[in-house]
Write an enzyme that holds these catalytic residues in place. Structure first.
Site, short mmCIF file in Angstrom:
data_model
loop_
_atom_site.label_atom_id
_atom_site.label_comp_id
_atom_site.label_asym_id
_atom_site.label_seq_id
_atom_site.Cartn_x
_atom_site.Cartn_y
_atom_site.Cartn_z
N ASN A 101 -7.88 -2.95 14.25
CA ASN A 101 -9.20 -3.43 14.03
C ASN A 101 -9.30 -4.56 12.74
OD1 ASN A 101 -7.92 -2.77 11.59
ND2 ASN A 101 -9.30 -0.76 11.03
N HIS A 155 -7.28 -5.06 10.26
CA HIS A 155 -7.03 -4.71 8.44
C HIS A 155 -5.87 -5.32 8.48
CE1 HIS A 155 -5.12 -0.34 9.44
NE2 HIS A 155 -3.51 -1.22 9.62
N ASP A 203 0.84 -1.01 -0.34
CA ASP A 203 -0.18 0.20 0.01
C ASP A 203 0.77 1.35 0.17
OD1 ASP A 203 0.86 -0.87 2.31
OD2 ASP A 203 -0.79 -0.89 3.51
N GLU A 205 -9.91 -2.33 5.45
CA GLU A 205 -10.29 -1.79 6.35
C GLU A 205 -11.05 -2.38 6.34
OE1 GLU A 205 -8.99 0.13 9.08
OE2 GLU A 205 -8.45 1.91 7.97
P1 PGA Z 1 2.32 -2.21 12.32
O1 PGA Z 1 0.93 -1.59 11.81
O2 PGA Z 1 3.00 -2.61 12.36
O3 PGA Z 1 1.66 -0.41 13.08
O4 PGA Z 1 1.76 -2.43 14.45
C1 PGA Z 1 0.14 -3.39 11.03
C2 PGA Z 1 -1.01 -2.82 10.40
O5 PGA Z 1 -1.61 -1.76 11.01
O6 PGA Z 1 -1.18 -3.45 9.68
#
Ligand code: PGA
Length: 242
Positions: A143, A145, A74, A150
């Site tokens: 959450n 994702h 992304d 999302e």
């Molecule tokens: P993080 O994020 O590795 O910074 O915890 C993971 C994500 O939100 O996909």
């Protein structure tokens, strides 16, 4: 209610470093089998240890990225590639500048492209042209994702543009001067794109991921918790340290 874990291979790791090292060993095996692998890469705090390990392993001569192609999951919409918080900057600073990869084979969506739908189509086409992703690394959002998909994202989506939820913008605000500076949209590989990867490595770390990890393992397969779809993928290796 019965819960089924399908074919997930789950490894509990004793530390973040151990998790990163085990995941790196899996990458080494992949590149031994196919030095021309197409790797799907992730950003965020979770994979930093994996990238550090891979850099060390490459410097020690245990693997080479010379013939590897990468696609990132992304990128924020509206940030130039040079912006310090763009995922292009992240990949360069944490990984690409230290390894022997060919810069022309590192693909990241261009969030500053003048025509985002065209950029998305171009990105998806490149991925198909190289035969899709052999090994995709993923982190898990609190959450649920994966990438920037999302809750509520249809499982059938290919690469697309998303509006980031407030929860995700707040989680990522730590990297920006203020919440207002966090972009509101991103380009992300879709769930369908991710599910087409031949193998997936899911990394989960941090106490704040405990509830999400339990829901991933034991909740239903539900678009409201995007990572749950991974339980239907035939080859997912999970490394976790909570
Ligand atoms: P993080 O994020 O590795 O910074 O915890 C993971 C994500 O939100 O996909």
């Amino acid at each position: 209610m019965t819960t089924v874990k399908y074919s997930l291979k789950i490894s509990e790791c004793e530390s973040y470093e151990a998790m990163s090292a085990q995941a790196a060993a899996y990458f080494v095996k992949q590149l031994e089998k196919n030095p021309r692998s197409v790797l799907g890469l992730a950003t965020g705090s979770t994979p930093l240890g994996l990238y550090k390990e891979l850099i060390e392993l490459q410097h020690a001569g245990q693997l080479s990225f010379r013939d590897v192609t990468t696609f990132n999951l992304d990128e924020y919409v509206g940030l130039d590639r040079e912006h310090p918080q763009s995922y292009t900057s992240y990949m360069y600073h944490h990984f690409f500048q230290f390894i022997d990869i060919h810069p022309g084979r590192c693909f990241i969506p261009n969030g500053a492209a003048p025509n985002i739908p065209e950029e998305i189509a171009r990105y998806e086409t490149f991925m198909q042209q190289v035969g899709g992703i052999d090994l995709q690394v993923l982190g898990l959002g609190t959450n649920g994702h994966i990438g920037f998909n999302e809750p509520g994202t249809p499982f059938t989506q290919q690469t697309h543009c998303v509006e980031l939820t407030e929860a995700t913008r707040q989680a990522n605000a730590r990297y920006f001067e203020s919440l207002d500076d966090v972009p509101k949209e991103a380009i992300t590989m879709g769930i369908a794109t991710i599910m087409q990867a031949k193998k997936i490595v899911l990394l989960v770390t941090g106490k704040n991921k405990k509830a999400a990890f339990e829901r991933f393992l034991y909740g239903g397969v539900d678009p409201e918790f995007p990572a749950s779809i991974l339980r239907l993928h035939p080859n997912v290796s999970v490394y976790y340290h909570l």
